[in-house]
Design a protein around this motif. Structure first.
Motif, PDB file in Angstrom:
ATOM      1  N   VAL A 193     -11.677   3.071   2.141  1.00  0.00           N
ATOM      2  CA  VAL A 193     -11.680   1.718   1.578  1.00  0.00           C
ATOM      3  C   VAL A 193     -11.273   1.791   0.102  1.00  0.00           C
ATOM      4  CG1 VAL A 193     -13.093  -0.301   1.021  1.00  0.00           C
ATOM      5  CG2 VAL A 193     -13.386   0.850   3.217  1.00  0.00           C
ATOM      6  N   GLY A 194     -11.791   2.812  -0.612  1.00  0.00           N
ATOM      7  CA  GLY A 194     -11.404   3.008  -2.014  1.00  0.00           C
ATOM      8  C   GLY A 194      -9.926   3.292  -2.153  1.00  0.00           C
ATOM      9  N   CYS A 195      -9.381   4.102  -1.243  1.00  0.00           N
ATOM     10  CA  CYS A 195      -7.931   4.363  -1.261  1.00  0.00           C
ATOM     11  C   CYS A 195      -7.153   3.062  -1.069  1.00  0.00           C
ATOM     12  CB  CYS A 195      -7.554   5.358  -0.172  1.00  0.00           C
ATOM     13  SG  CYS A 195      -8.056   7.057  -0.513  1.00  0.00           S
ATOM     14  N   GLY A 196      -7.654   2.195  -0.198  1.00  0.00           N
ATOM     15  CA  GLY A 196      -7.008   0.907   0.024  1.00  0.00           C
ATOM     16  C   GLY A 196      -7.007   0.033  -1.212  1.00  0.00           C
ATOM     17  N   LEU A 197      -8.062   0.161  -2.041  1.00  0.00           N
ATOM     18  CA  LEU A 197      -8.128  -0.601  -3.287  1.00  0.00           C
ATOM     19  C   LEU A 197      -7.153  -0.061  -4.333  1.00  0.00           C
ATOM     20  CD1 LEU A 197     -11.997  -1.069  -3.607  1.00  0.00           C
ATOM     21  CD2 LEU A 197     -10.328  -2.922  -3.543  1.00  0.00           C
ATOM     22  N   ILE A 198      -6.918   1.243  -4.314  1.00  0.00           N
ATOM     23  CA  ILE A 198      -6.036   1.858  -5.303  1.00  0.00           C
ATOM     24  C   ILE A 198      -4.569   1.732  -4.906  1.00  0.00           C
ATOM     25  CG2 ILE A 198      -5.300   4.071  -6.284  1.00  0.00           C
ATOM     26  CD1 ILE A 198      -8.150   4.952  -6.361  1.00  0.00           C
ATOM     27  N   CYS A 199      -4.277   2.038  -3.647  1.00  0.00           N
ATOM     28  CA  CYS A 199      -2.881   2.079  -3.203  1.00  0.00           C
ATOM     29  C   CYS A 199      -2.269   0.683  -3.209  1.00  0.00           C
ATOM     30  CB  CYS A 199      -2.800   2.671  -1.794  1.00  0.00           C
ATOM     31  SG  CYS A 199      -3.315   4.398  -1.702  1.00  0.00           S
ATOM     32  N   PRO A 200      -0.975   0.584  -3.458  1.00  0.00           N
ATOM     33  CA  PRO A 200      -0.299  -0.722  -3.417  1.00  0.00           C
ATOM     34  C   PRO A 200      -0.437  -1.366  -2.037  1.00  0.00           C
ATOM     35  CG  PRO A 200       1.119   0.936  -4.430  1.00  0.00           C
ATOM     36  CD  PRO A 200      -0.059   1.668  -3.870  1.00  0.00           C
ATOM     37  N   HIS A 201      -0.392  -2.694  -2.013  1.00  0.00           N
ATOM     38  CA  HIS A 201      -0.528  -3.422  -0.737  1.00  0.00           C
ATOM     39  C   HIS A 201       0.513  -2.954   0.273  1.00  0.00           C
ATOM     40  CE1 HIS A 201      -3.512  -6.062  -2.410  1.00  0.00           C
ATOM     41  NE2 HIS A 201      -2.682  -6.583  -3.300  1.00  0.00           N
ATOM     42  N   LEU A 202       1.733  -2.674  -0.206  1.00  0.00           N
ATOM     43  CA  LEU A 202       2.803  -2.279   0.710  1.00  0.00           C
ATOM     44  C   LEU A 202       2.485  -0.959   1.404  1.00  0.00           C
ATOM     45  CD1 LEU A 202       5.565  -2.857   1.912  1.00  0.00           C
ATOM     46  CD2 LEU A 202       6.598  -1.695  -0.059  1.00  0.00           C
ATOM     47  N   VAL A 203       1.887  -0.022   0.686  1.00  0.00           N
ATOM     48  CA  VAL A 203       1.523   1.261   1.287  1.00  0.00           C
ATOM     49  C   VAL A 203       0.481   1.049   2.381  1.00  0.00           C
ATOM     50  CG1 VAL A 203       0.383   3.483   0.863  1.00  0.00           C
ATOM     51  CG2 VAL A 203       2.105   2.645  -0.741  1.00  0.00           C
TER      52      VAL A 203
END
Length: 669
Positions: free
Chosen positions: A264-274
């Motif tokens: 979930v933390g990775c999802g917050l950091i990574c760009p929406h497109l990724v």
């Protein structure tokens, strides 16, 4: 740093004014004063934490978000807390400067960078007996002689002899890269902006709030991971990590939310497109392609095979993922080399134009730039020192590598070191333009070339070792240039940046293998049913076997499907580059799409939840999202990562969770 996909999106970008920065330009510490004992201690502590986190991500999904800014933030917090405590007791303390903060960040990044480029989740692990057996003892090209199980001492020796060369390969070109070509190095620039802002009155207050936010979510993440442990039982199907949140039917196809704070933390950091690309890849593979191929069991491949048999569905999963990864890597390699050549050819004219425009203005910006140039050029790194260091280390490595990996002959290592500086320059230049490091792509090129040259008698081990040599050099060289850019913008000495990179790399040569050994000793690394699947271990070994054997042993129709996905990866990347930005921003990234092909869809669900949270947050309060999303994400990732240490200790002591929570259809007995 991904095993394959490293996200270098800046985490936090606080605002600061030129006046704030200019007010700090009064006294610049000498380069020796910028490197302090307290800074090195803080670097070592954070190096351990970030190595643990990087290994966990490497051994689970292979997505490594950039933790550079989190390293700067936590370094600021640790030293500020320490100096504040000493001041409270009446001790006189040395002021904490932006230069010292930059040194800490550089040390930490160099340290945990080796957890990625050291191959602990990819090329080194692919040499072990478990990966050999997973591919199949009778599989063509997969020989029992091509096994080298992990060992703490030989891994440390390997990391030591290959990791320092990249630092010496491009050090003499720092003036050309940073001042001559004026490369932006977006992540290095973002980190410098953040560190500069910490050392202003407004930035320090925001940093304090960000650290409080990070600490809050770190505590929540740690406590949640501790709570989950009680229900994870013995085996691979217990606990919240196997919660069929979307129903049992989708759970069988790995579509479920596993309550992981890290993803979930990775999802917050990574760009929406990724994040959306990862989810799309999961839907294409686990929702459409694998069920379709499964229907042809008994026709395309023998029915009733083991789930990890390469002659069956498992082979399609691995080779199609490899095809997409290679297609994406090849396209970006050609693109960045082309851009590099074009920019170098036209740069002199552009430099004259820029210089005339700047010289014509009498502004604070010009004064700041002149000050930055003076500080950056003040402490020189002699060419003879860098050249002799590279030659000496290359000689040591050329003699040592065949001892560690006998199939890799000394003349092959020497050839790699002769061409490596040119590849390191291309990668560093491309990284400065696009913020995209292709270290793993250069590593794969070395893998295929050496594996094919050596052939069936040791080509697998030789190719994997050559991959490590090439990947280490180009990765550390690009990291060094990023740090030179950060140092340039924070008025840090180039010599202190170089020395801190050396010190951080030295720390990483010890810390990265030790933290990996904790995972290796405590968990079932590499098993398809384990949380630590180490997906790229299988992929890299298969690449090496392909380099030796060719494509003759692939399952039916697998080569045709792989060619289709390889071409699709090239076409999608081309489409992203030729369409307007308003359209290309919605076109998925093939590399991100490939990751769930082999691993599963569960982490894609987690990351998509993270991106939905960020999307809603940005719509409600964009300023708060910009200031605190990175801190929340870093807290979630760090808390879950810290729990890994006591979890490993409990596992080593054979203390098992007391409860196994699992799910089954209500009609089953």
């Amino acid at each position: 740093m991904g095993s394959e996909l490293e996200i270098t999106e800046p985490l936090l970008l606080p605002e600061y004014t030129a006046a704030d920065v200019h007010s700090q330009f009064e006294r610049i510490p000498e380069w020796k004063e910028q490197i302090t004992i307290r800074g090195l201690v803080a670097s070592a502590v954070l190096g351990v934490l970030f190595c643990v986190i990087t290994h966990k991500l490497n051994l689970t999904v292979g997505i490594i978000p950039s933790l550079n800014v989190a390293a700067g933030l936590l370094g600021f917090f640790l030293v500020k807390s320490w100096t504040g405590l000493l001041s409270r007791f009446g001790f006189q303390v040395q002021p904490f400067t932006r230069q010292e903060n930059t040194v800490i960040q550089t040390c930490v990044v160099a340290c945990y960078g080796l957890a990625f480029s050291g191959g602990f989740g990819s090329y080194l692990l692919s040499m072990d007996e478990k990966t050999y057996k997973l591919i199949g003892e009778g599989y063509p090209g997969n020989r029992p002689e091509d096994i080298k199980n992990p060992g703490l001492l030989w891994m440390m020796g390997f990391i030591f002899v290959v990791s320092f060369l990249g630092l010496f390969s491009l050090a003499p070109l720092r003036k050309v890269m940073v001042l001559g070509y004026k490369l932006t190095y977006p992540s290095g620039t973002a980190t410098a902006m953040l560190i500069n802002s910490f050392h202003t009155s407004t930035g320090a207050e925001l940093a304090r709030k960000q650290v409080t936010c990070l600490g809050k979510y770190l505590s929540i993440s740690f406590c949640w991971s501790f709570f989950k442990w009680f229900f994870s039982g013995i085996g691979d199907s217990c606990g919240f990590d196997n919660f069929p949140s979307l129903g049992l039917m989708l759970y069988k196809n790995t579509f479920y939310f596993d309550f992981s704070p890290t993803y979930v933390g990775c999802g917050l950091i990574c760009p929406h497109l990724v994040n959306c690309s990862v989810l799309l890849g999961a839907i294409i593979s686990w929702g459409i392609l694998w069920p379709f191929i499964s229907q042809h069991a008994g026709d395309w491949y023998p029915a009733g095979l083991e789930s990890n048999d390469f002659k069956g569905l498992y082979g399609y999963k691995v080779f199609i993922a490899i095809a997409v990864i290679l297609g994406d890597g090849l396209y970006n390699l050609i693109k960045i080399v082309s851009v590099t050549i074009k920019e170098i050819c036209t740069k002199q004219e552009n430099l004259l134009i820029v210089r005339e425009a700047v010289d014509g203005s009498n502004s604070n910006l010009l004064a700041e730039q002149k000050k930055q140039d003076e500080v950056f050029l003040k402490d020189k790194i002699p060419f003879w020192f860098a050249a002799s260091g590279y030659v000496g280390l290359a000689a040591i490595s050329t003699a040592t590598m065949p001892v560690i990996f006998p199939p890799l002959k000394w003349y092959l290592v020497l050839c790699a070191y002769i061409i490596a500086p040119a590849l390191a320059f291309c990668n560093s230049y491309g990284c400065g333009l696009t913020d995209w490091s292709l270290a793993s792509t250069y590593g794969k090129i070395g893998l295929f070339i050496i594996a094919s040259l050596v052939g069936s008698d040791g080509g697998v081990i030789a190719g994997l070792a050559a991959c490590g040599v090439m990947m280490s050099i180009v990765s550390t060289a690009a990291d060094l240039m990023q740090d030179f850019k950060t140092g340039y913008l924070t008025l840090s000495s180039a010599k202190s940046m170089f020395v801190s990179q050396l010190l951080g790399t030295g720390m990483g040569c010890v810390i990265a293998p030790l933290t990996f050994w904790m995972y290796w000793s405590a968990f079932d690394i590499g098993s398809p049913d384990s949380p630590y699947k180490a997906p790229y271990a299988v992929i890299y070994r298969e690449m090496a076997i392909l380099g030796v054997q060719g494509f003759s042993e692939l399952p039916s129709h697998c080569l045709a499907i792989c060619c289709g996905f390889f071409a699709a990866a090239l076409a999608i990347n081309l489409l992203r580059d030729v369409t307007p930005k308003k359209i290309s921003q919605y076109i998925p990234i093939p590399m991100a799409m490939a990751i769930p092909f082999y691993i599963g869809a569960y982490f894609a669900i987690d990351m998509f939840i993270g991106t939905v949270i960020l999307f809603v947050w940005e719509r409600i309060n964009k300023k708060d999202a910009e200031d605190y999303a990175g801190a929340v994400a870093s807290g979630l990732i760090c808390g879950d990562g810290i729990w890994t240490i006591p979890s490993a200790i409990l596992s080593i002591l054979r203390i098992n969770p007391p409860i196994c929570m699992y799910f089954r259809p209500s009609g089953s007995s």
